[in-house]
Design a protein around this motif. Sequence first.
Motif, PDB file in Angstrom:
ATOM      1  N   LEU A  79       3.456   4.793   3.937  1.00 25.28           N
ATOM      2  CA  LEU A  79       2.139   5.426   3.910  1.00 25.28           C
ATOM      3  C   LEU A  79       2.179   6.783   3.219  1.00 25.28           C
ATOM      4  CD1 LEU A  79       0.700   4.599   7.457  1.00 25.28           C
ATOM      5  CD2 LEU A  79       0.071   3.603   5.258  1.00 25.28           C
ATOM      6  N   GLY A  80       3.252   7.546   3.434  1.00 25.35           N
ATOM      7  CA  GLY A  80       3.368   8.839   2.772  1.00 25.35           C
ATOM      8  C   GLY A  80       3.447   8.697   1.265  1.00 25.35           C
ATOM      9  N   ALA A  81       4.296   7.774   0.798  1.00 23.17           N
ATOM     10  CA  ALA A  81       4.451   7.580  -0.640  1.00 23.17           C
ATOM     11  C   ALA A  81       3.181   7.015  -1.275  1.00 23.17           C
ATOM     12  CB  ALA A  81       5.638   6.660  -0.914  1.00 23.17           C
ATOM     13  N   SER A  82       2.562   6.036  -0.613  1.00 25.75           N
ATOM     14  CA  SER A  82       1.357   5.427  -1.189  1.00 25.75           C
ATOM     15  C   SER A  82       0.201   6.421  -1.220  1.00 25.75           C
ATOM     16  CB  SER A  82       0.968   4.178  -0.398  1.00 25.75           C
ATOM     17  OG  SER A  82       0.709   4.492   0.965  1.00 25.75           O
ATOM     18  N   ALA A 142       1.913  -0.506  -6.962  1.00 23.51           N
ATOM     19  CA  ALA A 142       2.896   0.103  -6.057  1.00 23.51           C
ATOM     20  C   ALA A 142       2.247   0.482  -4.730  1.00 23.51           C
ATOM     21  CB  ALA A 142       3.522   1.333  -6.712  1.00 23.51           C
ATOM     22  N   VAL A 143       1.031   1.039  -4.796  1.00 24.26           N
ATOM     23  CA  VAL A 143       0.306   1.389  -3.568  1.00 24.26           C
ATOM     24  C   VAL A 143       0.039   0.140  -2.736  1.00 24.26           C
ATOM     25  CG1 VAL A 143      -1.885   2.270  -2.675  1.00 24.26           C
ATOM     26  CG2 VAL A 143      -0.719   3.463  -4.528  1.00 24.26           C
ATOM     27  N   THR A 144      -0.277  -0.952  -3.396  1.00 26.98           N
ATOM     28  CA  THR A 144      -0.530  -2.200  -2.682  1.00 26.98           C
ATOM     29  C   THR A 144       0.702  -2.661  -1.922  1.00 26.98           C
ATOM     30  OG1 THR A 144      -2.177  -2.892  -4.304  1.00 26.98           O
ATOM     31  CG2 THR A 144      -1.171  -4.614  -2.971  1.00 26.98           C
ATOM     32  N   LEU A 145       1.861  -2.629  -2.556  1.00 29.26           N
ATOM     33  CA  LEU A 145       3.092  -3.048  -1.889  1.00 29.26           C
ATOM     34  C   LEU A 145       3.403  -2.150  -0.693  1.00 29.26           C
ATOM     35  CD1 LEU A 145       5.379  -3.782  -4.984  1.00 29.26           C
ATOM     36  CD2 LEU A 145       4.412  -5.459  -3.401  1.00 29.26           C
ATOM     37  N   ILE A 191       5.259  15.893  -9.255  1.00 28.15           N
ATOM     38  CA  ILE A 191       4.973  14.608  -8.626  1.00 28.15           C
ATOM     39  C   ILE A 191       6.206  14.040  -7.920  1.00 28.15           C
ATOM     40  CG2 ILE A 191       4.397  12.193  -9.093  1.00 28.15           C
ATOM     41  CD1 ILE A 191       2.011  13.906  -9.089  1.00 28.15           C
ATOM     42  N   ALA A 192       7.368  14.077  -8.552  1.00 32.52           N
ATOM     43  CA  ALA A 192       8.570  13.507  -7.932  1.00 32.52           C
ATOM     44  C   ALA A 192       8.880  14.200  -6.612  1.00 32.52           C
ATOM     45  CB  ALA A 192       9.758  13.615  -8.888  1.00 32.52           C
ATOM     46  N   SER A 193       8.759  15.518  -6.584  1.00 36.13           N
ATOM     47  CA  SER A 193       9.000  16.260  -5.347  1.00 36.13           C
ATOM     48  C   SER A 193       7.940  15.942  -4.304  1.00 36.13           C
ATOM     49  CB  SER A 193       9.013  17.769  -5.636  1.00 36.13           C
ATOM     50  OG  SER A 193      10.032  18.100  -6.552  1.00 36.13           O
ATOM     51  N   ILE A 225       9.027   1.505  -8.115  1.00 40.58           N
ATOM     52  CA  ILE A 225       7.922   1.627  -9.071  1.00 40.58           C
ATOM     53  C   ILE A 225       7.310   3.024  -8.997  1.00 40.58           C
ATOM     54  CG2 ILE A 225       5.635   0.766  -9.687  1.00 40.58           C
ATOM     55  CD1 ILE A 225       6.466  -1.956  -8.620  1.00 40.58           C
ATOM     56  N   ALA A 226       7.180   3.542  -7.776  1.00 42.36           N
ATOM     57  CA  ALA A 226       6.563   4.857  -7.595  1.00 42.36           C
ATOM     58  C   ALA A 226       7.355   5.941  -8.312  1.00 42.36           C
ATOM     59  CB  ALA A 226       6.458   5.170  -6.102  1.00 42.36           C
TER      60      ALA A 226
END
Length: 362
Positions: free
Chosen positions: A97-100, A267-270, A301-303, A232-233
């Motif tokens: 959830l955090g990454a998406s 990626a958000v979907t997964l 963004i990566a951080s 993917i993210a």
Amino acid sequence: MSITQEGGAPRADTEPPISRVNRTHRPTLLAAAALVLLLLVLVLASLLIGTGSSPAGRAWDFLLGDPTARADAQIRLAVLDVRLPRTVAAVLVGIALGASGCLLQAVTRNPLAETGLLGVNSGAALGVVTGLTYFGVDSPYAMLLWALAGGMAASAVVLLLAASGRTAGSPLRLVLAGSALGATFHGLTSYVLLSTQSTFDTYRYWTIGSLAGIKTSDTYPLMPLIAVGLVIAFCCTRPLAALALGDDSARSLGHHPGRIRLVVAAAVTLLAGSAVALAGPVAFLGLLAPYAARTVSGPRIASQLALSALVAANVMIVADLLARVVIRPWETPVSVLLAFIGGPLLIWIARSDKLSTAGASA
């Protein structure tokens, strides 16, 4: 690079570029290290604390390999069959959830965006209701699969709708398609629930969002999906950084904005689909974790992505621990606790003068 001293004589820059880069990233690295350490402590606490009568001291002895504790069937059941699976699930759900949430806020340039915008939650709900009503689903594992299938099907339709037309892949098309499909699926879900009382009783337990009753086997099918989503993210961080400069700037740098948004949405979907399938609709976490990460990482963004995943994992375990002890020996749903925390925080963020955008830098 050199600068001029007083009197016109040039002076060499005494600070090498690598040192400046390390200084720039130092707060992010320190925050990440602190969050990893905190996560390890919380994982240990999650294995020691439960809703039942098994004392934390006995659980500690079990983890240390004490023979008498290892021979205690009640302690073994509490630690290995109850607490360990939900701890693993809390970490996975938090990371996903955090990454998406971070990805969605970056790709839509909206710091208040959350994963429900792509129709994942409503699709998962319709999947669960369909399985319960028309296919006789009667196990948590089968409900998980139906929820995952429903969430991914909903996002697939959103992606198809957003990919058509002259403004294919634009943030507005993604949001409008997700909102429209989410409302449609919500209406279908309500229609089925109103016509089937038994389905409503089971669905009501799933939709409150909880980690209770999760088995280790429930997490196995979702680990590869979450791993692929994370890969993917992180592969999309540079294109997203370019996209934050504007579509024209991204094109001038060799990127395709519509294609970037569609890949990020996949990626958000997964990630979000796996999280919702495992724990049910958990609100606010995917919205608040990226905001907290941006206060430390800035526009990188990566951080943001790494810190968002760590922050959400920590918050999810804390919420699950509180869920076990607030009204012991009963349990409070995790989503309820997160709503109590997230609601006021969201109001504060929305009113804050420091509300940042989801911009990024390369």
